[in-house]
Write an enzyme that holds these catalytic residues in place. Sequence first.
Site, PDB file in Angstrom:
ATOM      1  N   HIS A 199      14.484 -40.284   6.473  1.00  8.05           N
ATOM      2  CA  HIS A 199      15.493 -39.730   7.381  1.00  8.05           C
ATOM      3  C   HIS A 199      16.684 -40.676   7.426  1.00  8.05           C
ATOM      4  O   HIS A 199      16.757 -41.598   8.234  1.00  8.05           O
ATOM      5  CB  HIS A 199      14.907 -39.555   8.789  1.00  8.05           C
ATOM      6  CG  HIS A 199      15.736 -38.676   9.676  1.00  8.05           C
ATOM      7  ND1 HIS A 199      15.284 -37.464  10.175  1.00  8.05           N
ATOM      8  CD2 HIS A 199      16.999 -38.807  10.155  1.00  8.05           C
ATOM      9  CE1 HIS A 199      16.221 -36.913  10.910  1.00  8.05           C
ATOM     10  NE2 HIS A 199      17.274 -37.729  10.920  1.00  8.05           N
ATOM     11  N   HIS A 214      20.973 -40.367   6.826  1.00  9.57           N
ATOM     12  CA  HIS A 214      22.119 -39.482   6.597  1.00  9.57           C
ATOM     13  C   HIS A 214      23.157 -40.134   5.698  1.00  9.57           C
ATOM     14  O   HIS A 214      23.586 -41.269   5.945  1.00  9.57           O
ATOM     15  CB  HIS A 214      22.769 -39.106   7.934  1.00  9.57           C
ATOM     16  CG  HIS A 214      21.938 -38.183   8.763  1.00  9.57           C
ATOM     17  ND1 HIS A 214      22.103 -36.824   8.731  1.00  9.57           N
ATOM     18  CD2 HIS A 214      20.938 -38.428   9.648  1.00  9.57           C
ATOM     19  CE1 HIS A 214      21.234 -36.254   9.563  1.00  9.57           C
ATOM     20  NE2 HIS A 214      20.513 -37.211  10.139  1.00  9.57           N
ATOM     21  N   GLY A 250      22.983 -31.315  13.373  1.00  7.73           N
ATOM     22  CA  GLY A 250      23.984 -30.967  14.373  1.00  7.73           C
ATOM     23  C   GLY A 250      23.363 -30.859  15.750  1.00  7.73           C
ATOM     24  O   GLY A 250      22.203 -31.244  15.956  1.00  7.73           O
ATOM     25  N   HIS A 253      15.470 -31.129  12.258  1.00  9.08           N
ATOM     26  CA  HIS A 253      15.762 -31.973  13.413  1.00  9.08           C
ATOM     27  C   HIS A 253      15.234 -31.271  14.668  1.00  9.08           C
ATOM     28  O   HIS A 253      15.693 -30.187  15.029  1.00  9.08           O
ATOM     29  CB  HIS A 253      17.274 -32.170  13.562  1.00  9.08           C
ATOM     30  CG  HIS A 253      17.843 -33.250  12.706  1.00  9.08           C
ATOM     31  ND1 HIS A 253      18.101 -33.079  11.361  1.00  9.08           N
ATOM     32  CD2 HIS A 253      18.233 -34.522  13.011  1.00  9.08           C
ATOM     33  CE1 HIS A 253      18.635 -34.194  10.870  1.00  9.08           C
ATOM     34  NE2 HIS A 253      18.709 -35.088  11.843  1.00  9.08           N
ATOM     35  N   GLU A 262      14.613 -34.371  19.414  1.00  4.72           N
ATOM     36  CA  GLU A 262      15.529 -35.503  19.586  1.00  4.72           C
ATOM     37  C   GLU A 262      16.393 -35.260  20.818  1.00  4.72           C
ATOM     38  O   GLU A 262      16.341 -36.007  21.787  1.00  4.72           O
ATOM     39  CB  GLU A 262      16.408 -35.683  18.350  1.00  4.72           C
ATOM     40  CG  GLU A 262      17.391 -36.854  18.476  1.00  4.72           C
ATOM     41  CD  GLU A 262      18.397 -36.895  17.333  1.00  4.72           C
ATOM     42  OE1 GLU A 262      18.983 -37.973  17.110  1.00  4.72           O
ATOM     43  OE2 GLU A 262      18.619 -35.859  16.681  1.00  4.72           O
TER      44      GLU A 262
END
Length: 372
Positions: A25, A27, A186, A213, A216
């Site tokens: 994970h 980005h 997002g 995702h 979170e």
Amino acid sequence: MSAPDDVTLPGSRIGIRDLPKISLHDHLDGGLRPQTIIELAEPLGIELPAATAPELAAWFAEKSDSGSLVEYLKTFDLTIAVMQTAEGLTRVAREFVEDLADDGVIYGELRWAPEQHLSRGLTLDETVEAVQRGIDEATDSVRAAGGWVRAGQLVSAMRHLDRGTEIAQLALRHRDRGVVGFDIAGPEAGFPASRLSEAFDLLARACFPATVHAGEADGVESIREALVDGHALRLGHGVRIAEDITIERADDESTFVSLGRVAQWVKDRGIALETSPSSNLQTGAIAAWGDTLADHPFDLLYQLGFRVTVNTDNRLMSATSLTRELALLAETFGYGMDDLEAFQLNAAEVAFLPLEDREELVDRIRDGFGRA
């Protein structure tokens, strides 16, 4: 929260940085070198908030440490702005993988959203091809220098926009040319995985893996939808699965733990949690339990047998590396080499690679930790 960039654990002969690691994970637009941002911004006429690389790095760290995912995400406006050309994307991807290799990572999945990189005329396919060139250049150069690294792309769709099916089709077009999986990113709260159910169904019919995702910036219901509507094989962060765990203490000080339906499902099926400790603090993902790493439910999940993995999320924003994240966890929870090896094996076993390739990663991890 502080830890050295590298530590050697008791009983080990080598530092954490030299151990083989897996990054699931991470980005692409959250791992740029500050100097690269400066050099890419100038010809594009992009104004920066700082003139030097150290000052820019400090700016990112300050703006990212807000306790809000929404505010945290705003820092990406700048990194994405300099990633709008094929040359920029290739350079960022190349340096990204080189930095992973320097940190001892042997396999990394680079997640990013091609739809955010079209403002200067690139097509979706051209963006993916540009990133793959950078990955290929880096893996070749690392191996030529005597190292070893492998990397794949995780193509993300922005969950609050309406291009999910188009991005899923993009991922499938490149599945044999560097793209290993699909993701949605997002703002999580208010934008459940069910909004992109058509895309997820398309991928499931094509037998193409997805991570989502979830858990979170939203809770257990978001995780449930990631599993049901998103067909998720892994959970991006997933730390709020701890909200579905009840801990009770009896009068004799005995402790009883019970799992809700979703938590039990995630644990029993070995669905990996892609935790990112420093990022989880910065975005407020663990605010229900506290605001220090010691409050993070990571250790609870680990002790209960959940398949936890350790990740960086965004190395620039969190001023971190995978080595540092592991060092912080070892320092906070008293982990030893066996624990750190378990986290890497967890990650290798759920990487979006064929079984034989995952077995090779497992062998490399065991060999590396065996020499420690």
